[in-house]
Write a protein that holds these residues in place. Structure first.
Motif, PDB file in Angstrom:
ATOM      1  N   THR A 298      -1.948 174.142  -6.496  1.00 40.37           N
ATOM      2  CA  THR A 298      -2.309 175.297  -7.311  1.00 40.37           C
ATOM      3  C   THR A 298      -3.815 175.519  -7.381  1.00 40.37           C
ATOM      4  OG1 THR A 298      -2.351 173.948  -9.323  1.00 40.37           O
ATOM      5  CG2 THR A 298      -0.264 174.980  -8.736  1.00 40.37           C
ATOM      6  N   THR A 299      -4.613 174.578  -6.862  1.00 41.62           N
ATOM      7  CA  THR A 299      -6.087 174.624  -6.881  1.00 41.62           C
ATOM      8  C   THR A 299      -6.631 174.694  -8.304  1.00 41.62           C
ATOM      9  OG1 THR A 299      -6.256 177.029  -6.700  1.00 41.62           O
ATOM     10  CG2 THR A 299      -6.091 175.769  -4.639  1.00 41.62           C
ATOM     11  N   LEU A 300      -5.851 174.258  -9.285  1.00 41.41           N
ATOM     12  CA  LEU A 300      -6.288 174.235 -10.679  1.00 41.41           C
ATOM     13  C   LEU A 300      -6.357 172.796 -11.167  1.00 41.41           C
ATOM     14  CD1 LEU A 300      -4.181 177.130 -12.246  1.00 41.41           C
ATOM     15  CD2 LEU A 300      -6.519 177.237 -11.392  1.00 41.41           C
ATOM     16  N   ASN A 301      -7.321 172.541 -12.011  1.00 40.56           N
ATOM     17  CA  ASN A 301      -7.440 171.210 -12.592  1.00 40.56           C
ATOM     18  C   ASN A 301      -6.424 171.028 -13.713  1.00 40.56           C
ATOM     19  OD1 ASN A 301      -9.609 170.537 -10.919  1.00 40.56           O
ATOM     20  ND2 ASN A 301     -11.103 171.406 -12.350  1.00 40.56           N
ATOM     21  N   ASN A 302      -5.912 169.801 -13.804  1.00 38.23           N
ATOM     22  CA  ASN A 302      -4.991 169.408 -14.878  1.00 38.23           C
ATOM     23  C   ASN A 302      -3.706 170.228 -14.893  1.00 38.23           C
ATOM     24  OD1 ASN A 302      -6.948 167.566 -15.726  1.00 38.23           O
ATOM     25  ND2 ASN A 302      -7.867 169.039 -17.121  1.00 38.23           N
ATOM     26  N   MET A 303      -3.312 170.725 -13.741  1.00 39.39           N
ATOM     27  CA  MET A 303      -2.042 171.441 -13.642  1.00 39.39           C
ATOM     28  C   MET A 303      -1.516 171.311 -12.226  1.00 39.39           C
ATOM     29  SD  MET A 303      -1.071 175.449 -14.003  1.00 39.39           S
ATOM     30  CE  MET A 303       0.563 175.994 -13.508  1.00 39.39           C
ATOM     31  N   MET A 304      -0.234 171.019 -12.090  1.00 37.99           N
ATOM     32  CA  MET A 304       0.392 170.917 -10.779  1.00 37.99           C
ATOM     33  C   MET A 304       1.798 171.490 -10.838  1.00 37.99           C
ATOM     34  SD  MET A 304       1.117 166.833 -10.689  1.00 37.99           S
ATOM     35  CE  MET A 304      -0.557 166.539 -11.273  1.00 37.99           C
ATOM     36  N   PHE A 305       2.267 171.913  -9.688  1.00 37.59           N
ATOM     37  CA  PHE A 305       3.622 172.432  -9.570  1.00 37.59           C
ATOM     38  C   PHE A 305       4.366 171.561  -8.564  1.00 37.59           C
ATOM     39  CE2 PHE A 305       6.956 175.073  -7.746  1.00 37.59           C
ATOM     40  CZ  PHE A 305       7.551 175.609  -8.872  1.00 37.59           C
ATOM     41  N   ILE A 306       5.503 171.039  -8.989  1.00 36.28           N
ATOM     42  CA  ILE A 306       6.329 170.179  -8.144  1.00 36.28           C
ATOM     43  C   ILE A 306       7.565 170.974  -7.750  1.00 36.28           C
ATOM     44  CG2 ILE A 306       7.588 168.003  -7.997  1.00 36.28           C
ATOM     45  CD1 ILE A 306       5.724 166.979 -10.222  1.00 36.28           C
ATOM     46  N   ALA A 307       7.632 171.359  -6.488  1.00 37.19           N
ATOM     47  CA  ALA A 307       8.764 172.134  -6.000  1.00 37.19           C
ATOM     48  C   ALA A 307       9.970 171.230  -5.805  1.00 37.19           C
ATOM     49  CB  ALA A 307       8.396 172.829  -4.686  1.00 37.19           C
ATOM     50  N   VAL A 308      11.127 171.700  -6.253  1.00 38.28           N
ATOM     51  CA  VAL A 308      12.379 170.968  -6.089  1.00 38.28           C
ATOM     52  C   VAL A 308      13.084 171.532  -4.866  1.00 38.28           C
ATOM     53  CG1 VAL A 308      14.583 170.373  -7.155  1.00 38.28           C
ATOM     54  CG2 VAL A 308      12.533 170.541  -8.562  1.00 38.28           C
ATOM     55  N   MET A 309      13.185 170.726  -3.822  1.00 40.00           N
ATOM     56  CA  MET A 309      13.758 171.179  -2.557  1.00 40.00           C
ATOM     57  C   MET A 309      15.268 170.978  -2.497  1.00 40.00           C
ATOM     58  SD  MET A 309      10.750 171.936  -1.598  1.00 40.00           S
ATOM     59  CE  MET A 309      11.029 172.566   0.039  1.00 40.00           C
ATOM     60  N   ASP A 310      15.811 170.185  -3.415  1.00 42.46           N
ATOM     61  CA  ASP A 310      17.244 169.904  -3.427  1.00 42.46           C
ATOM     62  C   ASP A 310      17.955 170.966  -4.258  1.00 42.46           C
ATOM     63  OD1 ASP A 310      19.761 168.858  -3.330  1.00 42.46           O
ATOM     64  OD2 ASP A 310      19.241 166.877  -4.115  1.00 42.46           O
ATOM     65  N   ASP A 311      18.876 171.688  -3.646  1.00 40.75           N
ATOM     66  CA  ASP A 311      19.585 172.764  -4.344  1.00 40.75           C
ATOM     67  C   ASP A 311      20.567 172.240  -5.382  1.00 40.75           C
ATOM     68  OD1 ASP A 311      18.215 174.598  -2.803  1.00 40.75           O
ATOM     69  OD2 ASP A 311      19.779 174.691  -1.255  1.00 40.75           O
ATOM     70  N   SER A 312      20.968 170.995  -5.276  1.00 39.32           N
ATOM     71  CA  SER A 312      21.950 170.449  -6.221  1.00 39.32           C
ATOM     72  C   SER A 312      21.328 170.075  -7.561  1.00 39.32           C
ATOM     73  CB  SER A 312      22.624 169.213  -5.615  1.00 39.32           C
ATOM     74  OG  SER A 312      21.673 168.175  -5.386  1.00 39.32           O
ATOM     75  N   ILE A 313      20.021 170.083  -7.671  1.00 42.29           N
ATOM     76  CA  ILE A 313      19.339 169.706  -8.909  1.00 42.29           C
ATOM     77  C   ILE A 313      19.110 170.950  -9.755  1.00 42.29           C
ATOM     78  CG2 ILE A 313      17.248 168.710  -9.909  1.00 42.29           C
ATOM     79  CD1 ILE A 313      16.978 166.984  -7.447  1.00 42.29           C
ATOM     80  N   GLU A 314      19.600 170.938 -10.985  1.00 43.23           N
ATOM     81  CA  GLU A 314      19.343 172.001 -11.946  1.00 43.23           C
ATOM     82  C   GLU A 314      18.074 171.644 -12.721  1.00 43.23           C
ATOM     83  OE1 GLU A 314      20.773 174.832 -12.301  1.00 43.23           O
ATOM     84  OE2 GLU A 314      22.390 174.500 -10.843  1.00 43.23           O
ATOM     85  N   VAL A 315      17.026 172.419 -12.499  1.00 45.77           N
ATOM     86  CA  VAL A 315      15.704 172.053 -13.018  1.00 45.77           C
ATOM     87  C   VAL A 315      15.686 172.092 -14.540  1.00 45.77           C
ATOM     88  CG1 VAL A 315      13.260 172.595 -12.957  1.00 45.77           C
ATOM     89  CG2 VAL A 315      14.649 172.957 -10.931  1.00 45.77           C
ATOM     90  N   CYS A 316      16.240 173.135 -15.143  1.00 46.43           N
ATOM     91  CA  CYS A 316      16.202 173.264 -16.600  1.00 46.43           C
ATOM     92  C   CYS A 316      16.975 172.137 -17.274  1.00 46.43           C
ATOM     93  CB  CYS A 316      16.756 174.618 -17.019  1.00 46.43           C
ATOM     94  SG  CYS A 316      15.781 176.024 -16.432  1.00 46.43           S
ATOM     95  N   GLN A 317      18.128 171.799 -16.735  1.00 45.73           N
ATOM     96  CA  GLN A 317      18.909 170.696 -17.297  1.00 45.73           C
ATOM     97  C   GLN A 317      18.201 169.359 -17.112  1.00 45.73           C
ATOM     98  OE1 GLN A 317      22.856 170.808 -15.661  1.00 45.73           O
ATOM     99  NE2 GLN A 317      23.276 172.888 -16.406  1.00 45.73           N
TER     100      GLN A 317
END
Length: 304
Positions: free
Chosen positions: A100-119
């Motif tokens: 993200t080119t920002l300090n103190n913040m990152m985004f971790i992409a979930v590549m597995d479709d079977s994982i429900e991110v909110c849950q």
């Protein structure tokens, strides 16, 4: 021939930073303009510490199940190991860092479709709250992201329509709140985004007309995070109960209680040590200063 000058260390450091900004080792922010899911992690002050802690949590809650031990000859064991190694090579990465080119913040992409991110994020925070323990030191917040799009009003409305169908397309009344956060973007206004998403959530033709806004304690929280030209959205539950998905606030009371208990134990140990020092063998008495003075004064009078 003239000798080549040795390049300084700063040259290689700057080149390495430039390659990382160009996305050579990580996914770039442009990837988030298309629909992706993942987790936003914010750090207190150490990015690498936060990254290590988040991946440790993901491994704990999304770990691979242990396979049964293979019994048999050496050839059978070798075949099973070879198959497992081939499967590990063929398996794609489940999580990948997005730069993200920002300090103190990152985004971790979930590549597995079977994982429900909110849950998944809800389960992590609910477990920390239930067990009253803190497994992180540098990680401040964990925010799930189920949909991403380009940061414009039209794209956000379209994405919100597809995202809210699963949660709001029922005949039961619901309360919701919209929470907006923008970073490094001045082209999109907060009020415009909230108004656009609110009209989608209360649309009579699509959703129930009795969905009401309730910011104090909403049943569902619609989170919208804009980072540069990417908009990240999700619908979560227990937003207020889990302290707005803030790990610091969620575990602050537990940490203070543990510190008080540790201080109380130290006081008990110190008082026990003082009592042990004051204990004397039987038959001996501790003579106070007043008694000693009263014994010495009559002796002086006799001598006089």
């Amino acid at each position: 021939m003239a000798e080549k000058q040795k390049r300084s260390k700063s040259h290689y450091v700057q080149n390495n930073k430039r390659q990382k900004r160009q996305g050579k080792y990580r996914l770039g922010l442009e990837e988030l303009k298309s629909s992706k899911k993942g987790i936003i992690a914010t750090a207190n002050f150490l990015d690498y510490g936060c990254r290590r802690e988040v991946f440790s949590l993901l491994d704990d809650f999304c770990g691979v199940e242990e396979k049964p031990v293979v019994e048999g000859g050496d050839e059978e064991v070798d075949d099973e190991i070879a198959k497992e190694i081939a499967g590990m090579k063929a398996e794609k990465k489940r999580f990948q860092i997005v730069d993200t080119t920002l300090n103190n913040m990152m985004f971790i992409a979930v590549m597995d479709d079977s994982i429900e991110v909110c849950q998944l994020v809800h389960k992590i925070l609910a477990t920390l709250r239930e067990k009253k323990e803190r497994k992180t030191r540098f990680t401040q917040r964990l925010l799930p992201v189920s949909h991403t799009c380009y940061a414009s009003i039209d794209d956000i409305k379209k994405t919100a329509l597809t995202m809210l169908k699963d949660q709001f397309y029922t005949k039961t009344p619901k309360t919701f709140g919209i929470f907006f956060k923008s970073r490094n973007n001045s082209s999109i206004q907060r009020d415009e985004v909230i108004k656009a998403v609110a009209t989608v959530a209360t649309d009579d033709t699509t959703f129930a007309d009795f969905n009401k806004v309730h910011l104090d304690n909403p049943e569902y929280a619609i989170m919208i995070n804009v980072v540069k030209t990417a908009a990240m959205m999700a619908v979560v539950k227990d937003f207020k109960l889990l302290c707005k998905y803030n790990i610091d606030e969620l575990t602050k009371s537990y940490a203070s209680k543990k510190a008080e208990e540790a201080a109380a134990k130290e006081n008990v140990v110190s008082t026990d040590a003082v009592d042990d020092e004051n204990n004397l063998p039987k038959g001996e008495e501790v003579v106070s200063e007043e008694k000693a003075d009263s014994v010495v004064e009559p002796a002086k009078e006799v001598e006089a």
